[in-house]
Design a protein around this motif. Structure first.
Motif, mmCIF file in Angstrom:
data_model
loop_
_atom_site.group_PDB
_atom_site.id
_atom_site.type_symbol
_atom_site.label_atom_id
_atom_site.label_comp_id
_atom_site.label_asym_id
_atom_site.label_seq_id
_atom_site.Cartn_x
_atom_site.Cartn_y
_atom_site.Cartn_z
ATOM 1 N N VAL A 77 -46.481 70.823 14.308
ATOM 2 C CA VAL A 77 -45.292 71.216 15.053
ATOM 3 C C VAL A 77 -44.139 71.556 14.115
ATOM 4 O O VAL A 77 -44.072 71.071 12.990
ATOM 5 C CB VAL A 77 -44.833 70.128 16.046
ATOM 6 C CG1 VAL A 77 -45.897 69.838 17.073
ATOM 7 C CG2 VAL A 77 -44.434 68.860 15.319
ATOM 8 N N ARG A 78 -43.235 72.366 14.648
ATOM 9 C CA ARG A 78 -41.981 72.690 13.970
ATOM 10 C C ARG A 78 -40.872 72.548 14.999
ATOM 11 O O ARG A 78 -40.925 73.169 16.071
ATOM 12 C CB ARG A 78 -42.002 74.124 13.438
ATOM 13 C CG ARG A 78 -40.698 74.499 12.773
ATOM 14 C CD ARG A 78 -40.826 75.836 12.034
ATOM 15 N NE ARG A 78 -39.556 76.153 11.429
ATOM 16 C CZ ARG A 78 -38.662 76.980 11.964
ATOM 17 N NH1 ARG A 78 -38.926 77.589 13.104
ATOM 18 N NH2 ARG A 78 -37.526 77.212 11.341
ATOM 19 N N PHE A 79 -39.900 71.712 14.674
ATOM 20 C CA PHE A 79 -38.779 71.491 15.577
ATOM 21 C C PHE A 79 -37.758 72.601 15.366
ATOM 22 O O PHE A 79 -37.328 72.853 14.249
ATOM 23 C CB PHE A 79 -38.171 70.107 15.330
ATOM 24 C CG PHE A 79 -39.187 69.017 15.469
ATOM 25 C CD1 PHE A 79 -39.688 68.671 16.711
ATOM 26 C CD2 PHE A 79 -39.677 68.366 14.355
ATOM 27 C CE1 PHE A 79 -40.656 67.690 16.846
ATOM 28 C CE2 PHE A 79 -40.638 67.378 14.472
ATOM 29 C CZ PHE A 79 -41.131 67.043 15.726
ATOM 30 N N VAL A 80 -37.381 73.269 16.458
ATOM 31 C CA VAL A 80 -36.530 74.449 16.375
ATOM 32 C C VAL A 80 -35.105 74.157 16.839
ATOM 33 O O VAL A 80 -34.148 74.647 16.256
ATOM 34 C CB VAL A 80 -37.143 75.604 17.198
ATOM 35 C CG1 VAL A 80 -36.274 76.839 17.161
ATOM 36 C CG2 VAL A 80 -38.552 75.921 16.701
ATOM 37 N N ALA A 81 -34.946 73.365 17.890
ATOM 38 C CA ALA A 81 -33.625 73.068 18.436
ATOM 39 C C ALA A 81 -33.666 71.684 19.098
ATOM 40 O O ALA A 81 -34.716 71.255 19.570
ATOM 41 C CB ALA A 81 -33.216 74.127 19.455
ATOM 42 N N PRO A 82 -32.511 71.003 19.135
ATOM 43 C CA PRO A 82 -32.482 69.685 19.766
ATOM 44 C C PRO A 82 -32.659 69.774 21.282
ATOM 45 O O PRO A 82 -32.361 70.802 21.898
ATOM 46 C CB PRO A 82 -31.102 69.132 19.398
ATOM 47 C CG PRO A 82 -30.276 70.295 19.014
ATOM 48 C CD PRO A 82 -31.218 71.379 18.566
ATOM 49 N N VAL A 83 -33.135 68.676 21.845
ATOM 50 C CA VAL A 83 -33.307 68.560 23.291
ATOM 51 C C VAL A 83 -32.339 67.491 23.784
ATOM 52 O O VAL A 83 -32.339 66.362 23.287
ATOM 53 C CB VAL A 83 -34.763 68.174 23.641
ATOM 54 C CG1 VAL A 83 -34.896 67.827 25.112
ATOM 55 C CG2 VAL A 83 -35.698 69.326 23.275
ATOM 56 N N PHE A 84 -31.514 67.857 24.764
ATOM 57 C CA PHE A 84 -30.491 66.967 25.290
ATOM 58 C C PHE A 84 -30.856 66.492 26.695
ATOM 59 O O PHE A 84 -31.765 67.030 27.335
ATOM 60 C CB PHE A 84 -29.142 67.691 25.307
ATOM 61 C CG PHE A 84 -28.682 68.093 23.933
ATOM 62 C CD1 PHE A 84 -28.115 67.171 23.075
ATOM 63 C CD2 PHE A 84 -28.843 69.397 23.487
ATOM 64 C CE1 PHE A 84 -27.710 67.529 21.805
ATOM 65 C CE2 PHE A 84 -28.432 69.770 22.216
ATOM 66 C CZ PHE A 84 -27.862 68.833 21.376
ATOM 67 N N LEU A 85 -30.120 65.498 27.163
ATOM 68 C CA LEU A 85 -30.317 64.999 28.524
ATOM 69 C C LEU A 85 -30.249 66.160 29.508
ATOM 70 O O LEU A 85 -29.433 67.067 29.353
ATOM 71 C CB LEU A 85 -29.245 63.967 28.881
ATOM 72 C CG LEU A 85 -29.265 62.665 28.098
ATOM 73 C CD1 LEU A 85 -28.120 61.767 28.567
ATOM 74 C CD2 LEU A 85 -30.595 61.952 28.248
ATOM 75 N N GLY A 86 -31.114 66.123 30.508
ATOM 76 C CA GLY A 86 -31.134 67.159 31.532
ATOM 77 C C GLY A 86 -32.034 68.333 31.223
ATOM 78 O O GLY A 86 -32.262 69.184 32.091
ATOM 79 N N ALA A 87 -32.553 68.395 29.998
ATOM 80 C CA ALA A 87 -33.433 69.514 29.638
ATOM 81 C C ALA A 87 -34.678 69.511 30.516
ATOM 82 O O ALA A 87 -35.232 68.463 30.818
ATOM 83 C CB ALA A 87 -33.828 69.425 28.169
ATOM 84 N N VAL A 88 -35.081 70.691 30.913
ATOM 85 C CA VAL A 88 -36.354 70.877 31.614
ATOM 86 C C VAL A 88 -37.225 71.684 30.661
ATOM 87 O O VAL A 88 -36.917 72.833 30.347
ATOM 88 C CB VAL A 88 -36.165 71.603 32.962
ATOM 89 C CG1 VAL A 88 -37.518 71.866 33.615
ATOM 90 C CG2 VAL A 88 -35.259 70.785 33.875
#
Length: 132
Positions: A83-94
């Motif tokens: 995997v490669r992490f591209v962007a952060p995931v915040f609360l509420g993300a679907v």
């Protein structure tokens, strides 16, 4: 043991949507993985670090994507996963997971996988799975 899936180059995997991501999801993952970085549970700390709020651990999305993948192919057929992490995931993300078969050689399919939150790509992955 589950039989291998069939796959052909260009084939799309069935998409899956998970979410919205909640603080409870993040806290449960922190407990399971032992990651108690305040970026994941302290909104004031996260804001001081330059984020709009707490963010989910990258490994949480990577695990969700891996679970989706192995629901399709069977965990016993997974050969590689990166995997490669591209962007952060915040609360509420679907999160919407999608993938495509890029190549099939000698009974192994190469896959390109993605996770998106709306139009924002948050994770890219590659995998190799044994196929029929």
């Amino acid at each position: 043991m589950r039989a291998p899936v069939t796959a052909a180059p260009g084939q799309s995997l069935p998409e899956r949507e998970i979410g919205p991501v909640t603080q409870t999801d993040i806290v449960r993952f922190a407990g399971a993985g032992g990651d108690f970085n305040p970026l994941h549970h302290d909104p004031a700390f996260a804001r001081r670090a330059g984020f709009p709020g707490v963010l989910a651990m990258g490994q949480m999305q990577a695990g969700m994507l891996a679970a989706w993948l192995t629901d399709w192919c069977g965990v016993e057929h997974l050969r590689e996963y990166e995997v490669r992490f591209v962007a952060p995931v915040f609360l509420g993300a679907v999160l919407r997971f999608s993938g495509k078969v890029t190549e099939v050689t000698d009974g192994v399919a190469a896959l390109a996988l993605r996770a998106r939150d709306g139009e924002t790509e948050v994770l890219r992955a590659t995998a190799r799975v044994a196929v029929a």
